[in-house]
Write a protein that holds these residues in place. Structure first.
Motif, short mmCIF file in Angstrom:
data_model
loop_
_atom_site.label_atom_id
_atom_site.label_comp_id
_atom_site.label_asym_id
_atom_site.label_seq_id
_atom_site.Cartn_x
_atom_site.Cartn_y
_atom_site.Cartn_z
N THR A 105 35.86 -7.06 23.10
CA THR A 105 35.58 -7.23 21.67
C THR A 105 35.78 -5.90 20.95
OG1 THR A 105 33.98 -8.99 22.11
CG2 THR A 105 33.83 -7.89 19.98
N ASN A 106 36.65 -5.91 19.93
CA ASN A 106 36.93 -4.70 19.15
C ASN A 106 36.09 -4.61 17.89
OD1 ASN A 106 40.06 -5.85 19.91
ND2 ASN A 106 39.38 -3.91 20.80
N VAL A 107 35.84 -5.76 17.26
CA VAL A 107 35.17 -5.80 15.95
C VAL A 107 34.07 -6.84 15.96
CG1 VAL A 107 35.51 -6.27 13.48
CG2 VAL A 107 37.32 -5.15 14.79
N VAL A 108 32.97 -6.52 15.29
CA VAL A 108 31.89 -7.46 15.08
C VAL A 108 31.82 -7.74 13.58
CG1 VAL A 108 29.41 -7.83 15.27
CG2 VAL A 108 30.60 -6.60 17.07
N SER A 109 31.91 -9.00 13.22
CA SER A 109 31.82 -9.43 11.83
C SER A 109 30.44 -10.06 11.65
CB SER A 109 32.93 -10.43 11.52
OG SER A 109 32.87 -10.86 10.20
N LEU A 110 29.58 -9.39 10.88
CA LEU A 110 28.19 -9.81 10.76
C LEU A 110 27.96 -10.72 9.56
CD1 LEU A 110 26.41 -6.43 11.57
CD2 LEU A 110 26.77 -8.38 13.10
N ALA A 111 27.48 -11.92 9.84
CA ALA A 111 27.11 -12.87 8.79
C ALA A 111 25.70 -13.37 9.08
CB ALA A 111 28.10 -14.03 8.76
N THR A 112 24.86 -12.44 9.46
CA THR A 112 23.48 -12.74 9.83
C THR A 112 22.56 -12.55 8.61
OG1 THR A 112 23.28 -10.45 10.57
CG2 THR A 112 23.80 -12.09 12.25
N PRO A 113 21.30 -12.95 8.72
CA PRO A 113 20.38 -12.70 7.61
C PRO A 113 20.33 -11.21 7.25
CG PRO A 113 19.40 -14.24 9.15
CD PRO A 113 20.67 -13.72 9.79
N ASN A 114 20.15 -10.93 5.99
CA ASN A 114 20.23 -9.57 5.46
C ASN A 114 19.37 -8.55 6.21
OD1 ASN A 114 21.86 -10.72 3.54
ND2 ASN A 114 20.31 -10.70 1.93
N HIS A 115 18.19 -8.96 6.64
CA HIS A 115 17.29 -7.99 7.28
C HIS A 115 17.80 -7.54 8.65
CE1 HIS A 115 15.76 -11.97 8.58
NE2 HIS A 115 15.47 -11.36 9.71
N TRP A 116 18.83 -8.20 9.18
CA TRP A 116 19.42 -7.79 10.46
C TRP A 116 20.62 -6.87 10.30
CZ3 TRP A 116 17.53 -7.77 15.08
CH2 TRP A 116 16.55 -8.69 15.43
N HIS A 117 21.18 -6.76 9.11
CA HIS A 117 22.43 -6.03 8.92
C HIS A 117 22.40 -4.60 9.45
CE1 HIS A 117 24.08 -8.79 5.48
NE2 HIS A 117 23.94 -9.43 6.64
N ALA A 118 21.38 -3.85 9.08
CA ALA A 118 21.34 -2.43 9.47
C ALA A 118 21.25 -2.27 10.99
CB ALA A 118 20.17 -1.73 8.79
N LEU A 119 20.30 -2.94 11.60
CA LEU A 119 20.10 -2.77 13.03
C LEU A 119 21.30 -3.27 13.83
CD1 LEU A 119 18.20 -1.72 15.15
CD2 LEU A 119 17.04 -3.93 15.16
N GLN A 120 21.85 -4.43 13.46
CA GLN A 120 23.01 -4.94 14.20
C GLN A 120 24.24 -4.05 14.01
OE1 GLN A 120 23.04 -9.07 12.87
NE2 GLN A 120 22.29 -9.69 14.89
N THR A 121 24.38 -3.45 12.84
CA THR A 121 25.49 -2.52 12.62
C THR A 121 25.33 -1.29 13.49
OG1 THR A 121 25.85 -3.29 10.35
CG2 THR A 121 26.61 -1.06 10.89
N ILE A 122 24.13 -0.74 13.54
CA ILE A 122 23.87 0.46 14.35
C ILE A 122 24.15 0.16 15.82
CG2 ILE A 122 22.06 2.03 15.16
CD1 ILE A 122 20.88 1.77 12.25
N TRP A 123 23.63 -0.95 16.31
CA TRP A 123 23.87 -1.31 17.71
C TRP A 123 25.36 -1.46 18.01
CZ3 TRP A 123 19.79 -5.79 17.91
CH2 TRP A 123 18.51 -5.25 18.09
N ALA A 124 26.09 -2.10 17.09
CA ALA A 124 27.53 -2.31 17.30
C ALA A 124 28.26 -0.96 17.32
CB ALA A 124 28.10 -3.21 16.21
#
Length: 152
Positions: A105-124
């Motif tokens: 996997t090269n890219v993660v496209s996040l369409a999760t609830p807003n409160h997850w955006h920061a943490l999931q971006t950092i982890w990715a």
């Protein structure tokens, strides 16, 4: 003067972003070779996630390899739609960490609830993935700064 709706603007922005990522004009179709393929995992496959899939499917350089959501009931319809749009059947995953562990996997496209955006971006970013995330990217300045720090 033509009015632009926010959702249309976001979809066109995503289209342009993916085109920039692959280094091509996003509105010119071409036949990619194997080295041009970008493997994308779409995380969160309700309304916006399905829109991400539709936008990404327009690029021959993009392969939607994984659909990730905690609600397994969504998989059948989403997989069928992606397969119809792209001719490729994506894998499904309920665990975001397994998506990040996948070296293909090269890219993660996040369409999760807003409160997850920061943490999931950092982890990715920590997992070495590129990230597409829509607004709000974070709820606080501190979260936003941590996202930028992780991306750098």
């Amino acid at each position: 003067m033509k009015t632009i709706k926010r959702r249309n603007f976001l979809e066109k922005s995503m289209t342009a972003s993916v085109g920039t990522l692959v280094g091509v004009d996003p509105f010119v179709r071409r036949n990619p070779d194997a080295n041009d393929i970008i493997n994308v995992a779409v995380v969160g496959i309700r309304g916006r996630g399905r829109a991400h899939c539709r936008a990404l499917a327009k690029f021959p350089e993009v392969r939607i390899t994984t659909l990730c959501d905690i609600d397994e009931r969504l998989f059948a319809d989403a997989v069928a739609e992606v397969e119809k749009l792209t001719g490729h059947k994506p894998e499904v995953e309920t665990d975001y960490q397994r998506v990040l562990d996948n070296q293909d996997t090269n890219v993660v496209s996040l369409a999760t609830p807003n409160h997850w955006h920061a943490l999931q971006t950092i982890w990715a970013c920590q997992a070495g993935k590129d990230v597409y995330v829509e607004k709000p990217v974070s709820h606080t300045l501190e979260e936003g700064r941590k996202m930028v720090e992780a991306a750098r």
